[in-house]
Design an enzyme around this catalytic site. Structure first.
Site, short mmCIF file in Angstrom:
data_model
loop_
_atom_site.label_atom_id
_atom_site.label_comp_id
_atom_site.label_asym_id
_atom_site.label_seq_id
_atom_site.Cartn_x
_atom_site.Cartn_y
_atom_site.Cartn_z
N HIS A 311 -40.74 6.36 -21.48
CA HIS A 311 -42.01 6.41 -20.73
C HIS A 311 -42.96 5.39 -21.33
O HIS A 311 -42.97 5.17 -22.54
CB HIS A 311 -42.64 7.81 -20.84
CG HIS A 311 -43.64 8.09 -19.76
ND1 HIS A 311 -44.93 7.66 -19.85
CD2 HIS A 311 -43.51 8.70 -18.56
CE1 HIS A 311 -45.58 8.03 -18.75
NE2 HIS A 311 -44.74 8.65 -17.96
N ASP A 369 -38.64 13.36 -15.03
CA ASP A 369 -37.54 13.26 -14.07
C ASP A 369 -36.20 13.74 -14.60
O ASP A 369 -35.25 13.88 -13.83
CB ASP A 369 -37.40 11.77 -13.63
CG ASP A 369 -38.61 11.34 -12.84
OD1 ASP A 369 -39.31 10.41 -13.29
OD2 ASP A 369 -38.88 11.97 -11.81
C1 SDX Z 1 -42.23 8.20 -14.08
O1 SDX Z 1 -46.29 5.93 -15.70
C2 SDX Z 1 -46.15 7.18 -15.38
O2 SDX Z 1 -46.96 8.01 -15.67
C3 SDX Z 1 -44.92 7.50 -14.54
C4 SDX Z 1 -44.62 8.95 -14.29
C5 SDX Z 1 -45.66 9.60 -13.38
O3 SDX Z 1 -45.79 10.83 -13.43
O4 SDX Z 1 -46.27 8.88 -12.55
O5 SDX Z 1 -44.56 9.65 -15.52
C6 SDX Z 1 -43.28 9.13 -13.57
O6 SDX Z 1 -42.09 7.13 -13.55
C7 SDX Z 1 -41.43 8.59 -15.30
C8 SDX Z 1 -40.43 7.47 -15.73
C9 SDX Z 1 -39.19 7.59 -14.86
N1 SDX Z 1 -38.29 6.45 -15.10
C10 SDX Z 1 -37.13 6.59 -15.73
O7 SDX Z 1 -36.72 7.64 -16.23
C11 SDX Z 1 -36.28 5.32 -15.76
C12 SDX Z 1 -35.74 5.10 -17.16
N2 SDX Z 1 -36.84 4.70 -18.03
C13 SDX Z 1 -37.09 3.30 -18.25
O8 SDX Z 1 -36.88 2.50 -17.14
C14 SDX Z 1 -38.38 3.06 -19.03
O9 SDX Z 1 -38.39 3.94 -20.06
C15 SDX Z 1 -39.71 3.12 -18.31
C16 SDX Z 1 -39.75 2.22 -17.11
C17 SDX Z 1 -40.02 4.51 -17.89
C18 SDX Z 1 -40.77 2.64 -19.29
O10 SDX Z 1 -40.50 1.32 -19.55
P1 SDX Z 1 -41.41 0.49 -20.59
O11 SDX Z 1 -42.61 1.23 -21.01
O12 SDX Z 1 -41.60 -0.86 -20.02
O13 SDX Z 1 -40.50 0.48 -21.85
P2 SDX Z 1 -39.63 -0.76 -22.32
O14 SDX Z 1 -38.77 -1.20 -21.19
O15 SDX Z 1 -40.57 -1.72 -22.96
O16 SDX Z 1 -38.69 -0.06 -23.41
C19 SDX Z 1 -38.85 -0.29 -24.77
C20 SDX Z 1 -37.40 -0.31 -25.30
C21 SDX Z 1 -36.55 -1.41 -24.68
O17 SDX Z 1 -35.56 -1.70 -25.63
P3 SDX Z 1 -35.71 -3.07 -26.54
O18 SDX Z 1 -35.97 -4.22 -25.60
O19 SDX Z 1 -36.90 -2.79 -27.45
O20 SDX Z 1 -34.43 -3.19 -27.31
O21 SDX Z 1 -36.75 0.92 -24.97
C22 SDX Z 1 -35.64 0.64 -24.13
C23 SDX Z 1 -35.87 -0.72 -23.53
O22 SDX Z 1 -34.63 -1.33 -23.18
N3 SDX Z 1 -35.61 1.68 -23.09
C24 SDX Z 1 -34.53 2.34 -22.71
C25 SDX Z 1 -34.96 3.25 -21.75
N4 SDX Z 1 -36.28 3.11 -21.56
C26 SDX Z 1 -36.67 2.13 -22.40
N5 SDX Z 1 -33.23 2.23 -23.09
C27 SDX Z 1 -32.37 3.07 -22.49
N6 SDX Z 1 -32.72 3.99 -21.56
C28 SDX Z 1 -33.99 4.10 -21.16
N7 SDX Z 1 -34.32 5.00 -20.24
#
Ligand code: SDX
Length: 435
Positions: A311, A369
Protein backbone atom coordinates in the site's frame (compact mmCIF):
# COMPACT_ATOMS: atom_id res chain seq x y z
CA UNK A 1 -6.44 26.60 4.02
CA UNK A 2 -6.72 26.53 7.80
CA UNK A 3 -5.05 29.55 9.36
CA UNK A 4 -2.77 27.58 11.62
CA UNK A 5 0.68 28.43 10.17
CA UNK A 6 3.26 27.41 12.72
CA UNK A 7 6.89 27.56 11.71
CA UNK A 8 8.32 27.22 8.26
CA UNK A 9 10.93 25.50 6.14
CA UNK A 10 13.59 27.50 4.33
CA UNK A 11 14.42 26.44 0.80
CA UNK A 12 17.67 27.88 -0.55
CA UNK A 13 18.84 27.69 -4.15
CA UNK A 14 22.51 26.64 -3.75
CA UNK A 15 24.97 28.86 -5.58
CA UNK A 16 22.62 31.84 -5.33
CA UNK A 17 21.48 34.10 -2.51
CA UNK A 18 17.87 33.19 -3.25
CA UNK A 19 15.77 31.38 -0.66
CA UNK A 20 12.18 31.27 0.48
CA UNK A 21 10.48 30.54 3.78
CA UNK A 22 7.65 28.13 3.06
CA UNK A 23 5.16 28.38 5.96
CA UNK A 24 4.33 25.07 7.68
CA UNK A 25 0.59 24.48 7.91
CA UNK A 26 -0.21 22.27 10.89
CA UNK A 27 -2.61 19.32 10.65
CA UNK A 28 -4.94 18.52 13.54
CA UNK A 29 -3.34 15.07 13.43
CA UNK A 30 -0.53 13.83 11.18
CA UNK A 31 2.41 15.65 9.58
CA UNK A 32 2.30 19.39 8.77
CA UNK A 33 2.66 20.51 5.15
CA UNK A 34 5.02 23.09 3.67
CA UNK A 35 3.07 25.62 1.62
CA UNK A 36 5.30 25.95 -1.45
CA UNK A 37 2.96 27.98 -3.63
CA UNK A 38 5.55 30.76 -3.95
CA UNK A 39 8.35 28.39 -4.98
CA UNK A 40 8.21 29.16 -8.71
CA UNK A 41 7.61 32.90 -8.42
CA UNK A 42 10.45 33.33 -5.84
CA UNK A 43 12.96 30.64 -6.85
CA UNK A 44 11.93 29.76 -10.42
CA UNK A 45 11.71 26.02 -9.67
CA UNK A 46 8.98 23.37 -9.36
CA UNK A 47 8.95 20.32 -7.10
CA UNK A 48 9.22 16.83 -8.62
CA UNK A 49 7.06 14.13 -7.05
CA UNK A 50 5.89 11.45 -9.56
CA UNK A 51 2.83 9.64 -8.15
CA UNK A 52 2.33 12.49 -5.64
CA UNK A 53 3.75 10.25 -2.87
CA UNK A 54 4.91 13.28 -0.87
CA UNK A 55 2.42 15.91 -2.05
CA UNK A 56 -0.69 17.12 -0.23
CA UNK A 57 -3.07 18.08 -3.03
CA UNK A 58 -5.72 19.51 -0.74
CA UNK A 59 -6.86 20.20 2.81
CA UNK A 60 -9.54 17.77 3.98
CA UNK A 61 -11.55 16.99 7.11
CA UNK A 62 -13.07 13.71 5.94
CA UNK A 63 -10.68 10.77 6.43
CA UNK A 64 -7.37 10.39 8.23
CA UNK A 65 -4.92 7.53 7.72
CA UNK A 66 -1.78 6.87 9.77
CA UNK A 67 0.04 4.35 7.58
CA UNK A 68 2.70 3.53 10.18
CA UNK A 69 0.22 2.85 12.99
CA UNK A 70 -2.44 1.28 10.75
CA UNK A 71 -5.04 3.85 11.81
CA UNK A 72 -8.10 4.83 9.72
CA UNK A 73 -10.57 7.48 10.95
CA UNK A 74 -13.76 8.63 9.19
CA UNK A 75 -14.42 12.17 10.50
CA UNK A 76 -12.38 11.21 13.58
CA UNK A 77 -14.19 7.93 14.33
CA UNK A 78 -11.97 4.77 14.23
CA UNK A 79 -12.98 2.37 11.44
CA UNK A 80 -13.04 -0.50 13.95
CA UNK A 81 -15.80 1.20 15.97
CA UNK A 82 -17.83 2.16 12.90
CA UNK A 83 -17.56 -1.37 11.45
CA UNK A 84 -18.70 -2.80 14.78
CA UNK A 85 -21.43 -0.36 15.82
CA UNK A 86 -22.58 1.70 12.83
CA UNK A 87 -23.98 0.88 9.39
CA UNK A 88 -23.39 2.08 5.85
CA UNK A 89 -26.20 4.61 5.63
CA UNK A 90 -25.16 6.24 8.95
CA UNK A 91 -21.50 6.24 7.86
CA UNK A 92 -22.60 7.84 4.56
CA UNK A 93 -24.26 10.66 6.50
CA UNK A 94 -21.12 11.02 8.63
CA UNK A 95 -18.79 11.24 5.62
CA UNK A 96 -21.04 13.74 3.83
CA UNK A 97 -21.95 15.99 6.76
CA UNK A 98 -19.08 15.56 9.23
CA UNK A 99 -21.08 14.46 12.28
CA UNK A 100 -23.03 11.35 13.32
CA UNK A 101 -26.73 12.03 12.66
CA UNK A 102 -29.45 12.40 15.29
CA UNK A 103 -32.27 9.87 14.97
CA UNK A 104 -34.37 12.43 13.06
CA UNK A 105 -31.49 13.36 10.73
CA UNK A 106 -30.79 9.68 10.05
CA UNK A 107 -34.43 8.95 9.21
CA UNK A 108 -34.58 11.92 6.83
CA UNK A 109 -31.29 10.92 5.17
CA UNK A 110 -32.43 7.31 4.77
CA UNK A 111 -35.63 8.54 3.13
CA UNK A 112 -33.66 10.83 0.82
CA UNK A 113 -31.55 7.91 -0.38
CA UNK A 114 -34.49 5.49 -0.62
CA UNK A 115 -36.54 7.89 -2.75
CA UNK A 116 -33.75 8.07 -5.34
CA UNK A 117 -32.93 4.37 -5.82
CA UNK A 118 -34.90 3.97 -9.07
CA UNK A 119 -33.36 5.08 -12.38
CA UNK A 120 -35.01 6.74 -15.39
CA UNK A 121 -36.74 3.93 -17.31
CA UNK A 122 -34.90 4.84 -20.52
CA UNK A 123 -31.53 4.09 -18.92
CA UNK A 124 -32.45 0.42 -19.20
CA UNK A 125 -31.93 0.74 -22.95
CA UNK A 126 -28.23 1.62 -22.54
CA UNK A 127 -27.59 -1.91 -21.33
CA UNK A 128 -28.84 -3.41 -24.61
CA UNK A 129 -25.93 -1.71 -26.35
CA UNK A 130 -23.38 -3.74 -24.39
CA UNK A 131 -22.25 -7.30 -25.14
CA UNK A 132 -23.54 -9.74 -22.51
CA UNK A 133 -19.93 -10.59 -21.63
CA UNK A 134 -18.91 -6.95 -21.11
CA UNK A 135 -17.10 -6.48 -17.79
CA UNK A 136 -19.61 -4.97 -15.33
CA UNK A 137 -17.11 -2.17 -14.55
CA UNK A 138 -17.16 -1.17 -18.22
CA UNK A 139 -20.96 -1.04 -18.08
CA UNK A 140 -21.04 0.85 -14.77
CA UNK A 141 -18.54 3.42 -16.02
CA UNK A 142 -20.72 4.06 -19.07
CA UNK A 143 -24.13 4.23 -17.44
CA UNK A 144 -23.03 6.39 -14.47
CA UNK A 145 -21.56 8.92 -16.89
CA UNK A 146 -24.83 8.77 -18.84
CA UNK A 147 -26.78 9.95 -15.77
CA UNK A 148 -25.71 13.47 -16.74
CA UNK A 149 -27.80 13.01 -19.90
CA UNK A 150 -30.91 12.57 -17.75
CA UNK A 151 -30.68 14.66 -14.64
CA UNK A 152 -30.29 18.16 -16.07
CA UNK A 153 -31.84 19.63 -12.92
CA UNK A 154 -28.72 18.85 -10.86
CA UNK A 155 -25.86 19.91 -13.11
CA UNK A 156 -25.28 23.37 -11.65
CA UNK A 157 -22.54 22.60 -9.12
CA UNK A 158 -22.70 26.12 -7.71
CA UNK A 159 -26.22 25.44 -6.39
CA UNK A 160 -26.10 23.77 -2.94
CA UNK A 161 -29.52 22.14 -3.29
CA UNK A 162 -28.57 20.69 -6.70
CA UNK A 163 -25.36 19.32 -5.19
CA UNK A 164 -27.37 17.72 -2.40
CA UNK A 165 -29.83 16.05 -4.81
CA UNK A 166 -26.97 14.88 -7.06
CA UNK A 167 -25.33 13.34 -3.97
CA UNK A 168 -28.56 11.49 -3.07
CA UNK A 169 -28.99 10.33 -6.68
CA UNK A 170 -25.45 8.97 -6.98
CA UNK A 171 -25.41 7.20 -3.59
CA UNK A 172 -28.86 5.74 -4.28
CA UNK A 173 -28.60 4.86 -7.97
CA UNK A 174 -25.12 3.36 -8.28
CA UNK A 175 -26.20 0.12 -6.50
CA UNK A 176 -29.24 -0.10 -8.80
CA UNK A 177 -27.11 0.41 -11.92
CA UNK A 178 -24.50 -2.04 -10.57
CA UNK A 179 -27.10 -4.76 -9.98
CA UNK A 180 -28.53 -4.09 -13.46
CA UNK A 181 -25.06 -4.64 -14.95
CA UNK A 182 -24.89 -8.02 -13.23
CA UNK A 183 -28.42 -9.06 -14.24
CA UNK A 184 -27.69 -8.04 -17.83
CA UNK A 185 -24.51 -10.16 -17.85
CA UNK A 186 -26.44 -13.30 -16.85
CA UNK A 187 -29.47 -12.63 -19.06
CA UNK A 188 -31.89 -12.18 -16.18
CA UNK A 189 -34.47 -9.37 -15.97
CA UNK A 190 -33.61 -6.25 -14.01
CA UNK A 191 -35.00 -6.16 -10.47
CA UNK A 192 -36.43 -2.87 -9.22
CA UNK A 193 -35.24 -1.60 -5.83
CA UNK A 194 -37.54 -1.92 -2.82
CA UNK A 195 -38.23 0.88 -0.37
CA UNK A 196 -38.71 -1.45 2.59
CA UNK A 197 -35.14 -2.80 2.52
CA UNK A 198 -31.92 -1.37 3.95
CA UNK A 199 -29.16 -0.24 1.59
CA UNK A 200 -27.21 -3.51 1.78
CA UNK A 201 -30.37 -5.67 1.72
CA UNK A 202 -31.60 -3.78 -1.37
CA UNK A 203 -28.30 -4.32 -3.20
CA UNK A 204 -28.36 -8.07 -2.47
CA UNK A 205 -32.03 -8.20 -3.40
CA UNK A 206 -31.47 -6.52 -6.80
CA UNK A 207 -28.51 -8.84 -7.44
CA UNK A 208 -30.26 -12.10 -6.56
CA UNK A 209 -34.07 -11.82 -6.79
CA UNK A 210 -35.98 -13.11 -9.82
CA UNK A 211 -39.58 -12.26 -10.76
CA UNK A 212 -40.57 -15.92 -10.68
CA UNK A 213 -40.46 -16.28 -6.92
CA UNK A 214 -40.21 -14.53 -3.54
CA UNK A 215 -36.60 -13.76 -2.55
CA UNK A 216 -35.65 -13.29 1.10
CA UNK A 217 -32.32 -11.58 1.77
CA UNK A 218 -30.17 -13.65 4.14
CA UNK A 219 -29.60 -11.39 7.20
CA UNK A 220 -26.08 -12.79 7.69
CA UNK A 221 -25.12 -11.79 4.16
CA UNK A 222 -26.82 -8.40 4.52
CA UNK A 223 -24.84 -7.66 7.70
CA UNK A 224 -21.58 -8.77 6.05
CA UNK A 225 -22.35 -6.73 2.92
CA UNK A 226 -23.11 -3.65 5.04
CA UNK A 227 -19.80 -4.00 6.89
CA UNK A 228 -17.88 -4.45 3.60
CA UNK A 229 -19.51 -1.27 2.27
CA UNK A 230 -18.51 0.62 5.45
CA UNK A 231 -14.89 -0.55 5.12
CA UNK A 232 -14.67 0.62 1.49
CA UNK A 233 -16.55 3.92 1.85
CA UNK A 234 -13.63 6.37 1.82
CA UNK A 235 -9.85 6.43 2.01
CA UNK A 236 -8.64 10.07 1.71
CA UNK A 237 -6.75 11.02 -1.47
CA UNK A 238 -6.35 7.61 -3.21
CA UNK A 239 -6.05 7.43 -6.99
CA UNK A 240 -9.76 7.30 -7.81
CA UNK A 241 -10.68 10.00 -5.30
CA UNK A 242 -7.92 12.23 -6.67
CA UNK A 243 -9.37 11.57 -10.14
CA UNK A 244 -12.81 12.68 -8.97
CA UNK A 245 -11.34 15.82 -7.38
CA UNK A 246 -9.34 16.68 -10.51
CA UNK A 247 -12.35 16.17 -12.78
CA UNK A 248 -14.54 18.16 -10.38
CA UNK A 249 -12.00 21.00 -10.24
CA UNK A 250 -12.81 21.80 -13.89
CA UNK A 251 -16.50 22.29 -13.03
CA UNK A 252 -17.54 19.00 -14.66
CA UNK A 253 -20.90 17.68 -13.45
CA UNK A 254 -20.93 15.21 -10.53
CA UNK A 255 -22.10 12.24 -12.62
CA UNK A 256 -19.16 12.64 -15.03
CA UNK A 257 -16.77 13.02 -12.07
CA UNK A 258 -17.96 9.81 -10.41
CA UNK A 259 -17.73 7.96 -13.76
CA UNK A 260 -14.09 9.11 -13.91
CA UNK A 261 -13.56 7.74 -10.40
CA UNK A 262 -15.05 4.40 -11.43
CA UNK A 263 -12.66 4.21 -14.38
CA UNK A 264 -9.65 4.91 -12.14
CA UNK A 265 -10.80 2.42 -9.49
CA UNK A 266 -10.93 -0.40 -12.06
CA UNK A 267 -7.14 -0.71 -12.34
CA UNK A 268 -5.63 -3.87 -10.72
CA UNK A 269 -3.20 -1.69 -8.74
CA UNK A 270 -6.24 -0.05 -7.09
CA UNK A 271 -9.81 -1.31 -6.73
CA UNK A 272 -9.33 -4.06 -9.30
CA UNK A 273 -7.00 -5.86 -6.87
CA UNK A 274 -9.82 -7.76 -5.12
CA UNK A 275 -10.68 -9.51 -8.39
CA UNK A 276 -6.95 -10.02 -9.09
CA UNK A 277 -6.43 -11.69 -5.67
CA UNK A 278 -8.98 -14.40 -6.50
CA UNK A 279 -7.40 -14.89 -9.94
CA UNK A 280 -3.95 -15.15 -8.30
CA UNK A 281 -5.13 -17.69 -5.69
CA UNK A 282 -6.85 -19.69 -8.44
CA UNK A 283 -3.68 -19.77 -10.55
CA UNK A 284 -1.56 -20.84 -7.56
CA UNK A 285 -4.08 -23.63 -7.06
CA UNK A 286 -2.85 -25.21 -3.83
CA UNK A 287 -0.82 -24.25 -0.72
CA UNK A 288 2.21 -26.32 -1.77
CA UNK A 289 2.61 -24.01 -4.79
CA UNK A 290 2.86 -20.86 -2.64
CA UNK A 291 6.67 -20.93 -2.10
CA UNK A 292 7.26 -21.10 -5.87
CA UNK A 293 4.87 -18.18 -6.39
CA UNK A 294 6.60 -16.13 -3.69
CA UNK A 295 9.95 -16.79 -5.43
CA UNK A 296 8.39 -15.54 -8.66
CA UNK A 297 7.21 -12.37 -6.90
CA UNK A 298 10.75 -11.76 -5.63
CA UNK A 299 12.19 -12.21 -9.12
CA UNK A 300 12.08 -8.71 -10.68
CA UNK A 301 12.14 -10.19 -14.18
CA UNK A 302 8.89 -12.02 -13.51
CA UNK A 303 7.02 -8.71 -13.02
CA UNK A 304 4.70 -10.49 -10.58
CA UNK A 305 3.03 -8.75 -7.65
CA UNK A 306 1.42 -10.42 -4.66
CA UNK A 307 -2.03 -8.96 -5.23
CA UNK A 308 -3.80 -7.70 -2.13
CA UNK A 309 -0.43 -6.87 -0.54
CA UNK A 310 1.31 -3.52 -0.20
CA UNK A 311 0.00 0.00 0.00
CA UNK A 312 1.24 3.51 -0.75
CA UNK A 313 0.27 4.71 2.72
CA UNK A 314 -0.03 1.67 5.01
CA UNK A 315 3.42 0.41 6.04
CA UNK A 316 1.71 -1.69 8.68
CA UNK A 317 -1.47 -3.76 8.62
CA UNK A 318 -4.35 -2.11 6.73
CA UNK A 319 -6.92 -1.99 9.58
CA UNK A 320 -9.62 -2.86 7.04
CA UNK A 321 -7.79 -6.09 6.14
CA UNK A 322 -7.85 -7.16 9.79
CA UNK A 323 -11.59 -6.53 10.08
CA UNK A 324 -12.17 -8.20 6.70
CA UNK A 325 -10.24 -11.28 7.85
CA UNK A 326 -12.34 -11.51 11.03
CA UNK A 327 -15.52 -11.03 9.00
CA UNK A 328 -14.36 -13.76 6.65
CA UNK A 329 -14.22 -16.27 9.49
CA UNK A 330 -17.60 -15.08 10.86
CA UNK A 331 -19.40 -15.26 7.50
CA UNK A 332 -17.99 -18.68 6.62
CA UNK A 333 -18.93 -20.02 10.07
CA UNK A 334 -22.42 -18.50 9.92
CA UNK A 335 -22.90 -19.91 6.44
CA UNK A 336 -21.79 -23.29 7.76
CA UNK A 337 -18.83 -23.39 5.39
CA UNK A 338 -16.41 -25.55 7.35
CA UNK A 339 -13.36 -25.21 5.21
CA UNK A 340 -12.80 -22.74 2.42
CA UNK A 341 -9.59 -23.72 0.55
CA UNK A 342 -9.16 -20.16 -0.73
CA UNK A 343 -9.18 -18.79 2.83
CA UNK A 344 -6.75 -21.46 3.99
CA UNK A 345 -4.50 -20.60 1.08
CA UNK A 346 -4.75 -16.84 1.72
CA UNK A 347 -3.87 -17.29 5.38
CA UNK A 348 -0.91 -19.52 4.48
CA UNK A 349 0.17 -16.95 1.90
CA UNK A 350 -0.02 -14.20 4.54
CA UNK A 351 1.94 -16.34 7.04
CA UNK A 352 4.73 -17.07 4.55
CA UNK A 353 4.92 -13.50 3.20
CA UNK A 354 5.00 -11.90 6.65
CA UNK A 355 7.97 -14.07 7.63
CA UNK A 356 9.89 -13.35 4.42
CA UNK A 357 12.42 -10.50 4.45
CA UNK A 358 11.42 -9.35 0.95
CA UNK A 359 8.01 -8.33 2.30
CA UNK A 360 9.17 -7.32 5.77
CA UNK A 361 11.91 -5.03 4.46
CA UNK A 362 9.46 -3.38 2.07
CA UNK A 363 6.74 -3.17 4.74
CA UNK A 364 4.28 -5.06 2.57
CA UNK A 365 1.20 -6.17 4.47
CA UNK A 366 -2.24 -7.40 3.41
CA UNK A 367 -4.47 -4.53 2.28
CA UNK A 368 -8.25 -4.22 2.11
CA UNK A 369 -8.38 -6.31 -1.07
CA UNK A 370 -6.59 -9.39 0.23
CA UNK A 371 -9.54 -10.97 2.06
CA UNK A 372 -12.51 -9.12 0.61
CA UNK A 373 -12.72 -11.33 -2.46
CA UNK A 374 -12.86 -14.49 -0.34
CA UNK A 375 -15.87 -13.24 1.61
CA UNK A 376 -17.61 -12.00 -1.52
CA UNK A 377 -17.08 -15.36 -3.24
CA UNK A 378 -18.49 -17.15 -0.17
CA UNK A 379 -21.49 -14.79 -0.36
CA UNK A 380 -22.09 -15.87 -3.94
CA UNK A 381 -20.97 -12.60 -5.52
CA UNK A 382 -19.28 -13.32 -8.91
CA UNK A 383 -15.63 -12.25 -9.17
CA UNK A 384 -16.39 -9.82 -11.98
CA UNK A 385 -18.62 -7.88 -9.54
CA UNK A 386 -15.97 -7.43 -6.80
CA UNK A 387 -14.66 -4.08 -8.03
CA UNK A 388 -18.21 -2.98 -8.86
CA UNK A 389 -19.04 -3.52 -5.19
CA UNK A 390 -16.00 -1.46 -4.25
CA UNK A 391 -17.35 1.33 -6.52
CA UNK A 392 -20.82 1.09 -4.91
CA UNK A 393 -19.25 1.64 -1.49
CA UNK A 394 -16.74 4.29 -2.57
CA UNK A 395 -19.35 6.45 -4.31
CA UNK A 396 -20.23 8.12 -0.99
CA UNK A 397 -16.53 8.81 -0.37
CA UNK A 398 -16.06 10.24 -3.84
CA UNK A 399 -19.20 12.41 -3.50
CA UNK A 400 -18.14 13.62 -0.04
CA UNK A 401 -14.67 14.57 -1.28
CA UNK A 402 -16.12 16.21 -4.41
CA UNK A 403 -18.56 18.23 -2.24
CA UNK A 404 -15.73 19.29 0.12
CA UNK A 405 -13.65 20.44 -2.85
CA UNK A 406 -16.49 22.41 -4.47
CA UNK A 407 -17.24 24.12 -1.15
CA UNK A 408 -13.56 24.98 -0.48
CA UNK A 409 -13.18 28.75 -1.18
CA UNK A 410 -9.50 28.22 -2.13
CA UNK A 411 -10.45 25.59 -4.72
CA UNK A 412 -9.00 26.12 -8.21
CA UNK A 413 -8.61 23.94 -11.30
CA UNK A 414 -6.04 21.18 -10.79
CA UNK A 415 -3.12 21.56 -13.17
CA UNK A 416 0.17 19.75 -12.26
CA UNK A 417 3.43 20.94 -13.88
CA UNK A 418 6.29 18.83 -15.33
CA UNK A 419 10.02 18.73 -15.85
CA UNK A 420 10.48 18.86 -19.64
CA UNK A 421 13.41 16.82 -20.97
CA UNK A 422 12.38 16.64 -24.62
CA UNK A 423 13.81 18.37 -27.71
CA UNK A 424 14.44 22.12 -27.55
CA UNK A 425 12.96 24.35 -30.27
CA UNK A 426 13.93 23.27 -33.83
CA UNK A 427 12.77 24.08 -37.39
CA UNK A 428 10.47 21.93 -39.51
CA UNK A 429 12.18 20.04 -42.36
CA UNK A 430 10.47 18.81 -45.55
CA UNK A 431 10.43 15.04 -45.94
CA UNK A 432 12.99 15.22 -48.76
CA UNK A 433 15.46 16.86 -46.39
CA UNK A 434 15.13 14.20 -43.70
CA UNK A 435 17.87 11.62 -43.34
C1 SDX B 1 -6.24 -0.02 -2.93
O1 SDX B 1 -4.43 4.48 -2.05
C2 SDX B 1 -5.41 3.88 -1.44
O2 SDX B 1 -5.86 4.27 -0.40
C3 SDX B 1 -6.00 2.69 -2.18
C4 SDX B 1 -7.02 1.86 -1.44
C5 SDX B 1 -8.32 2.62 -1.21
O3 SDX B 1 -9.05 2.25 -0.29
O4 SDX B 1 -8.64 3.52 -2.03
O5 SDX B 1 -6.48 1.44 -0.20
C6 SDX B 1 -7.41 0.61 -2.24
O6 SDX B 1 -5.98 0.31 -4.04
C7 SDX B 1 -5.38 -1.00 -2.15
C8 SDX B 1 -4.17 -1.50 -2.99
C9 SDX B 1 -4.66 -2.63 -3.89
N1 SDX B 1 -3.60 -3.01 -4.84
C10 SDX B 1 -2.97 -4.18 -4.74
O7 SDX B 1 -3.15 -5.01 -3.85
C11 SDX B 1 -2.01 -4.46 -5.89
C12 SDX B 1 -0.69 -4.97 -5.35
N2 SDX B 1 0.00 -3.87 -4.69
C13 SDX B 1 0.97 -3.10 -5.43
O8 SDX B 1 0.65 -2.91 -6.76
C14 SDX B 1 1.46 -1.88 -4.65
O9 SDX B 1 1.71 -2.29 -3.39
C15 SDX B 1 0.59 -0.64 -4.61
C16 SDX B 1 0.22 -0.16 -5.97
C17 SDX B 1 -0.63 -0.87 -3.81
C18 SDX B 1 1.43 0.45 -3.94
O10 SDX B 1 2.49 0.71 -4.79
P1 SDX B 1 3.61 1.79 -4.39
O11 SDX B 1 3.24 2.57 -3.19
O12 SDX B 1 3.96 2.54 -5.62
O13 SDX B 1 4.77 0.87 -3.91
P2 SDX B 1 6.05 0.53 -4.76
O14 SDX B 1 5.63 0.00 -6.08
O15 SDX B 1 6.94 1.72 -4.69
O16 SDX B 1 6.66 -0.68 -3.91
C19 SDX B 1 7.81 -0.55 -3.15
C20 SDX B 1 8.52 -1.90 -3.32
C21 SDX B 1 8.88 -2.21 -4.77
O17 SDX B 1 9.98 -3.07 -4.71
P3 SDX B 1 11.49 -2.46 -5.02
O18 SDX B 1 11.41 -1.70 -6.33
O19 SDX B 1 11.78 -1.55 -3.84
O20 SDX B 1 12.41 -3.64 -5.06
O21 SDX B 1 7.65 -2.96 -2.91
C22 SDX B 1 7.40 -3.81 -4.02
C23 SDX B 1 7.72 -3.02 -5.27
O22 SDX B 1 8.07 -3.89 -6.34
N3 SDX B 1 5.97 -4.17 -3.97
C24 SDX B 1 5.50 -5.39 -4.14
C25 SDX B 1 4.12 -5.29 -3.98
N4 SDX B 1 3.79 -4.01 -3.73
C26 SDX B 1 4.95 -3.32 -3.74
N5 SDX B 1 6.12 -6.57 -4.43
C27 SDX B 1 5.32 -7.64 -4.52
N6 SDX B 1 3.97 -7.62 -4.36
C28 SDX B 1 3.34 -6.47 -4.09
N7 SDX B 1 2.02 -6.45 -3.95
Amino acid sequence: MNDMPNGSVTITLEGTNKSIRAPLVQATVGPPVADIRKLYSDLGIFTFDPGFGMTAACESKITYIDGDQGILLYRGYPIEQLAESSDFIEVSYLLLHGELPTAAQLEEFKKGVTMHTMVHEQIRRFYDGFRRDAHPMAVLCGVVGALSAFYHDTLDITDERQREIAAFRLIAKVPTLAAMAYKYSIGQPFVYPRNDLSYAENFLYMLNAVPAEEYKVNPILAKAMDRILVLHADHEQNASTSTVRLAGSTGANPYACIAAGIAALWGPAHGGANEAVLKMLGEIGKPENIPAFISQVKDKNAHTKLMGFGHRVYKNFDPRAKIMKETCHEVLAELGIKDEPLLDMAMEMERIALSDDYFISRKLYPNVDFYSGIILKAMGIPTSMFTVLFAVARTVGWVSQWKEMIEDPSQRIGRPRQVYTGATSRDYREVAARG
